[in-house]
Write a protein that holds these residues in place. Structure first.
Motif, mmCIF file in Angstrom:
data_model
loop_
_atom_site.group_PDB
_atom_site.id
_atom_site.type_symbol
_atom_site.label_atom_id
_atom_site.label_comp_id
_atom_site.label_asym_id
_atom_site.label_seq_id
_atom_site.Cartn_x
_atom_site.Cartn_y
_atom_site.Cartn_z
ATOM 1 N N GLU A 96 5.168 8.326 6.390
ATOM 2 C CA GLU A 96 4.496 7.437 8.149
ATOM 3 C C GLU A 96 5.944 6.816 8.335
ATOM 4 O O GLU A 96 6.400 6.131 7.792
ATOM 5 C CB GLU A 96 4.299 6.049 7.152
ATOM 6 C CG GLU A 96 3.172 5.135 8.050
ATOM 7 C CD GLU A 96 3.090 4.023 7.686
ATOM 8 O OE1 GLU A 96 3.143 3.485 6.727
ATOM 9 O OE2 GLU A 96 2.012 3.440 8.746
ATOM 10 N N HIS A 115 5.021 0.311 0.249
ATOM 11 C CA HIS A 115 5.544 -0.028 0.919
ATOM 12 C C HIS A 115 5.042 -1.859 1.644
ATOM 13 O O HIS A 115 3.404 -1.672 1.825
ATOM 14 C CB HIS A 115 6.215 0.111 2.149
ATOM 15 C CG HIS A 115 4.973 0.947 3.273
ATOM 16 N ND1 HIS A 115 4.394 2.218 2.575
ATOM 17 C CD2 HIS A 115 4.647 1.158 3.984
ATOM 18 C CE1 HIS A 115 3.419 2.390 3.017
ATOM 19 N NE2 HIS A 115 3.252 2.175 3.977
ATOM 20 N N PHE A 129 7.905 4.482 11.262
ATOM 21 C CA PHE A 129 7.512 3.373 12.258
ATOM 22 C C PHE A 129 9.072 3.760 12.954
ATOM 23 O O PHE A 129 10.209 4.325 12.900
ATOM 24 C CB PHE A 129 7.943 2.431 10.749
ATOM 25 C CG PHE A 129 6.457 2.505 10.515
ATOM 26 C CD1 PHE A 129 7.429 2.815 8.626
ATOM 27 C CD2 PHE A 129 6.457 1.490 9.928
ATOM 28 C CE1 PHE A 129 6.149 2.433 8.071
ATOM 29 C CE2 PHE A 129 5.277 0.869 9.659
ATOM 30 C CZ PHE A 129 5.165 1.787 8.008
ATOM 31 N N HIS A 175 0.863 -0.703 -0.340
ATOM 32 C CA HIS A 175 -0.138 -0.193 0.089
ATOM 33 C C HIS A 175 1.105 1.225 -0.264
ATOM 34 O O HIS A 175 2.319 1.127 -0.079
ATOM 35 C CB HIS A 175 -0.920 0.376 1.298
ATOM 36 C CG HIS A 175 0.245 0.407 2.255
ATOM 37 N ND1 HIS A 175 0.528 -1.133 3.238
ATOM 38 C CD2 HIS A 175 0.429 1.385 3.255
ATOM 39 C CE1 HIS A 175 1.071 -0.471 4.154
ATOM 40 N NE2 HIS A 175 0.885 0.534 4.285
ATOM 41 N N HIS A 205 0.700 5.980 0.470
ATOM 42 C CA HIS A 205 -0.465 6.557 1.596
ATOM 43 C C HIS A 205 0.486 7.922 0.460
ATOM 44 O O HIS A 205 1.529 8.462 0.823
ATOM 45 C CB HIS A 205 -0.059 7.334 2.900
ATOM 46 C CG HIS A 205 0.282 6.012 4.082
ATOM 47 N ND1 HIS A 205 -0.818 5.125 4.394
ATOM 48 C CD2 HIS A 205 0.961 4.681 3.930
ATOM 49 C CE1 HIS A 205 -0.857 4.144 5.548
ATOM 50 N NE2 HIS A 205 0.734 4.080 4.908
ATOM 51 N N ASN A 227 -3.908 2.244 8.371
ATOM 52 C CA ASN A 227 -2.555 1.609 8.643
ATOM 53 C C ASN A 227 -2.745 0.806 6.730
ATOM 54 O O ASN A 227 -1.816 0.485 6.461
ATOM 55 C CB ASN A 227 -2.363 0.386 9.344
ATOM 56 C CG ASN A 227 -3.638 -0.206 9.670
ATOM 57 O OD1 ASN A 227 -4.820 -0.879 8.958
ATOM 58 N ND2 ASN A 227 -3.183 -1.375 10.772
HETATM 59 NI NI NI Z 1 2.101 2.491 5.277
#
Ligand code: NI
Length: 156
Positions: free
Chosen positions: A51, A85, A53, A44, A46, A105
């Protein structure tokens, strides 16, 4: 006024579900979410946000179409917006995610949970999570232990 730090290990003890991020704090329009992951997620991206992590325990691998990055406990990685990713964890990994409110998510923007719609509600967080859970129930995909939100008109 009581001041109390947010303790990640205590928070992680409150749930066992994997692939279901829990909001532990907010900063302006951003949310800090903790999540337990194990196994493979879906590809997916965004479209509207990067994002972040931050790995608190374990080792996360993030696959990209042209490579991968290994992110171990004590390390972080920022996936730029629009970059496809797929997170993967060989064994359970515990993460802190930082994302704008309303981002799901899978990369889908929640049609029912736009941040602006939430202002004015006393318990907006509770309502937000309830909507998210409801949407997840409606759209749960048995192939993935992930929350997938149905959204018409999305090309994801
Ligand atoms: Ni993601």
């Amino acid at each position: 006024m009581g001041y109390e730090a947010i303790n990640f290990s205590k928070k992680f003890k409150l749930f066992n579900e994997q692939w279901e991020p829990k909001v532990v704090a907010e900063m302006n329009d951003y949310q800090f979410k903790i999540v337990k992951l194990e196994g493979d997620f879906i590809w997916h991206d965004h479209n509207n946000t990067d994002e972040t992590f931050i790995v608190l325990e374990g080792v996360l691998r993030i696959d990209f179409r042209d490579g991968a990055v290994r992110v171990a406990a004590g390390e972080m990685f920022v996936v730029p917006k629009g970059v496809e990713h797929k997170p993967y964890a060989e064994q359970e990994v515990k993460l802190l995610l930082i994302e704008p409110r309303g981002v799901l998510n899978t990369g889908h923007e929640g049609v029912v949970v736009q941040p602006r719609m939430m202002s004015g509600f006393g318990d907006s967080q509770g309502l937000f999570m309830a909507l998210l859970r409801r949407a997840a129930q409606l759209c749960r995909n048995s192939t993935y232990r992930s929350v997938q939100i149905c959204e018409s008109g999305s090309d994801h």
